[in-house]
Design a protein around this motif. Structure first.
Motif, PDB file in Angstrom:
ATOM      1  N   GLN A 118      13.740  -0.055 -30.100  1.00  0.00           N
ATOM      2  CA  GLN A 118      13.519   0.121 -31.533  1.00  0.00           C
ATOM      3  C   GLN A 118      14.484  -0.735 -32.353  1.00  0.00           C
ATOM      4  O   GLN A 118      14.085  -1.378 -33.329  1.00  0.00           O
ATOM      5  CB  GLN A 118      13.689   1.592 -31.912  1.00  0.00           C
ATOM      6  N   VAL A 119      15.747  -0.775 -31.958  1.00  0.00           N
ATOM      7  CA  VAL A 119      16.731  -1.574 -32.684  1.00  0.00           C
ATOM      8  C   VAL A 119      16.410  -3.061 -32.583  1.00  0.00           C
ATOM      9  O   VAL A 119      16.615  -3.822 -33.537  1.00  0.00           O
ATOM     10  CB  VAL A 119      18.154  -1.282 -32.151  1.00  0.00           C
ATOM     11  N   MET A 120      15.889  -3.501 -31.456  1.00  0.00           N
ATOM     12  CA  MET A 120      15.481  -4.896 -31.321  1.00  0.00           C
ATOM     13  C   MET A 120      14.361  -5.240 -32.295  1.00  0.00           C
ATOM     14  O   MET A 120      14.326  -6.333 -32.865  1.00  0.00           O
ATOM     15  CB  MET A 120      15.047  -5.184 -29.884  1.00  0.00           C
ATOM     16  N   MET A 121      13.456  -4.292 -32.510  1.00  0.00           N
ATOM     17  CA  MET A 121      12.386  -4.514 -33.505  1.00  0.00           C
ATOM     18  C   MET A 121      12.971  -4.632 -34.909  1.00  0.00           C
ATOM     19  O   MET A 121      12.552  -5.482 -35.700  1.00  0.00           O
ATOM     20  CB  MET A 121      11.373  -3.368 -33.436  1.00  0.00           C
ATOM     21  N   PHE A 122      13.968  -3.786 -35.215  1.00  0.00           N
ATOM     22  CA  PHE A 122      14.598  -3.851 -36.538  1.00  0.00           C
ATOM     23  C   PHE A 122      15.381  -5.152 -36.731  1.00  0.00           C
ATOM     24  O   PHE A 122      15.615  -5.576 -37.871  1.00  0.00           O
ATOM     25  CB  PHE A 122      15.544  -2.664 -36.724  1.00  0.00           C
ATOM     26  N   ALA A 123      15.807  -5.773 -35.631  1.00  0.00           N
ATOM     27  CA  ALA A 123      16.610  -6.997 -35.736  1.00  0.00           C
ATOM     28  C   ALA A 123      15.765  -8.240 -35.988  1.00  0.00           C
ATOM     29  O   ALA A 123      16.298  -9.276 -36.411  1.00  0.00           O
ATOM     30  CB  ALA A 123      17.427  -7.188 -34.458  1.00  0.00           C
ATOM     31  N   PHE A 124      14.469  -8.168 -35.769  1.00  0.00           N
ATOM     32  CA  PHE A 124      13.615  -9.347 -35.890  1.00  0.00           C
ATOM     33  C   PHE A 124      13.646 -10.008 -37.267  1.00  0.00           C
ATOM     34  O   PHE A 124      13.677 -11.241 -37.353  1.00  0.00           O
ATOM     35  CB  PHE A 124      12.178  -9.013 -35.500  1.00  0.00           C
ATOM     36  N   PRO A 125      13.626  -9.265 -38.379  1.00  0.00           N
ATOM     37  CA  PRO A 125      13.666  -9.941 -39.688  1.00  0.00           C
ATOM     38  C   PRO A 125      14.878 -10.853 -39.842  1.00  0.00           C
ATOM     39  O   PRO A 125      14.771 -11.922 -40.457  1.00  0.00           O
ATOM     40  CB  PRO A 125      13.715  -8.773 -40.678  1.00  0.00           C
ATOM     41  N   GLY A 126      16.011 -10.455 -39.292  1.00  0.00           N
ATOM     42  CA  GLY A 126      17.206 -11.288 -39.403  1.00  0.00           C
ATOM     43  C   GLY A 126      17.087 -12.588 -38.644  1.00  0.00           C
ATOM     44  O   GLY A 126      17.710 -13.600 -39.019  1.00  0.00           O
ATOM     45  N   TYR A 127      16.288 -12.599 -37.575  1.00  0.00           N
ATOM     46  CA  TYR A 127      16.136 -13.809 -36.788  1.00  0.00           C
ATOM     47  C   TYR A 127      15.407 -14.914 -37.562  1.00  0.00           C
ATOM     48  O   TYR A 127      15.609 -16.097 -37.298  1.00  0.00           O
ATOM     49  CB  TYR A 127      15.356 -13.518 -35.494  1.00  0.00           C
ATOM     50  N   PHE A 128      14.566 -14.511 -38.504  1.00  0.00           N
ATOM     51  CA  PHE A 128      13.723 -15.481 -39.217  1.00  0.00           C
ATOM     52  C   PHE A 128      14.231 -15.787 -40.620  1.00  0.00           C
ATOM     53  O   PHE A 128      13.562 -16.485 -41.380  1.00  0.00           O
ATOM     54  CB  PHE A 128      12.285 -14.962 -39.296  1.00  0.00           C
ATOM     55  N   ARG A 129      15.418 -15.281 -40.955  1.00  0.00           N
ATOM     56  CA  ARG A 129      15.904 -15.467 -42.321  1.00  0.00           C
ATOM     57  C   ARG A 129      16.082 -16.943 -42.669  1.00  0.00           C
ATOM     58  O   ARG A 129      15.795 -17.374 -43.796  1.00  0.00           O
ATOM     59  CB  ARG A 129      17.244 -14.742 -42.507  1.00  0.00           C
TER      60      ARG A 129
END
Length: 330
Positions: free
Chosen positions: A37-48
């Motif tokens: 779940q935390v990995m899913m929440f981290a995805f937006p930061g990867y594409f900033r």
């Protein structure tokens, strides 16, 4: 009779040992669920970086702030509940004459080094967060420890038909593994600190923390600690399933056990030595470091399982006619 496996639950396993096994499995399951779940929440930061200079950047930043707080909320229970044995191990007193490595110290340092700056970044809404690396590290660490614990349980409570010499060999191999692991942990921690300082002072301050965290994560000697227990458990499973080995056949199995333990030990050590320079040069992200730790631990478990399966698949277990010199070709 069904053959006993390397990670099987012994029939005479005490109730408290069964409960401990279930508790470890529950903690492991929770850690894996949170990690995903935390990995899913981290995805937006990867594409900033792809949205810098666009009208959508402000909306994306707002989403990242929310995701960071959600990741923080999920990671805290993992640290307080799932990782509780780590904190216990940090303050556990060891024998003054024991050479056994307390791997909880580098593990705790790695977790805190990633978690505390992530909390600061979440509160201040500035900087990178590493909650996915923390949750991944804990989940992978618990996976390795669960495999090690199951192998240890199988070894302790599956005694029938096991030659006493196996315990002697296990003691010798464990002492060697402990000495290697001790040197490994000390060197790895020193490399982590020196590399972090060099990156902070001379290269890139923003990248110093990821380098430090990655090297701390890789300083956990999980695979090294599994090297002997899993190989020994495989040998016990082989002996337990065949009580008619001749002394020559027993010695053959013991030689294979030593060979497997050395493969586990030096193979995992070589893997970490190979990955360490890459981490020092900033090419290994903390979450990648956690994956490398899991890969080495699973490789150790697989290699020990392979020792057992060589006998099991070729019909040597339960075969009283097996003769020394014809066993386990290839």
């Amino acid at each position: 009779m069904k053959a006993v496996s390397i990670f099987s639950i012994p029939k005479d396993l005490p109730v408290h040992e069964r409960q401990k096994r279930r508790h470890m499995l529950a903690s492991l399951g929770i850690a894996w669920l949170v990690m995903m779940q935390v990995m899913m929440f981290a995805f937006p930061g990867y594409f900033r970086g792809d949205y810098i200079g666009t009208e959508s950047l402000a909306m994306l930043d707002a989403a990242i702030i929310i995701m960071n707080w959600l990741s923080f909320a999920l990671t805290v229970p993992v640290l307080l509940y799932c990782a509780w044995p780590i904190w216990q191990g940090v303050f556990k007193k060891s024998s003054a004459h024991s050479m056994r490595v307390n791997m909880d110290w580098p593990v705790a340092l790695g977790i805190l080094t990633a978690f505390i700056p992530s909390v600061i970044a979440t509160v201040s809404q500035q900087g990178e967060v590493y909650f996915e690396s923390v949750s991944m590290f804990v989940a992978f660490l618990l996976t390795a420890r669960y495999l090690e614990f199951c192998a240890e349980q199988s070894a302790r409570y599956s005694e029938g038909g096991v030659p006493a010499k196996l315990d002697q060999e296990r003691t010798i191999m464990t002492a060697k593994a402990d000495k290697i692991a001790f040197v490994f942990v000390i060197v790895q921690i020193l490399l982590a600190i020196v590399s972090g300082i060099v990156w902070y002072l001379f290269i890139d301050r923003a990248h110093a923390l990821p380098v430090l965290v990655a090297l701390f994560v890789m300083s956990c000697p999980c695979a090294l600690s599994m090297a002997v227990p899993t190989a020994s458990s495989a040998a016990r499973a082989i002996f337990f399933n065949n009580h008619s080995f001749t002394p020559e056949q027993q010695e053959f199995v013991l030689n294979l056990t030593r060979k497997t333990a050395n493969q586990n030990l030096y193979g995992s050590l070589a893997w970490h030595i190979l990955m360490a320079p890459l981490a020092m040069f900033g090419l290994v992200a903390p979450w990648v470091a956690a994956i490398t730790m899991l890969v080495s631990s699973l490789a150790v478990a697989w290699n020990s399982w392979r020792l057992y399966k060589k006998f099991h698949n070729q019909g040597f277990i339960g075969s009283p006619d097996w003769t020394a010199g014809k066993a386990v070709q290839g």
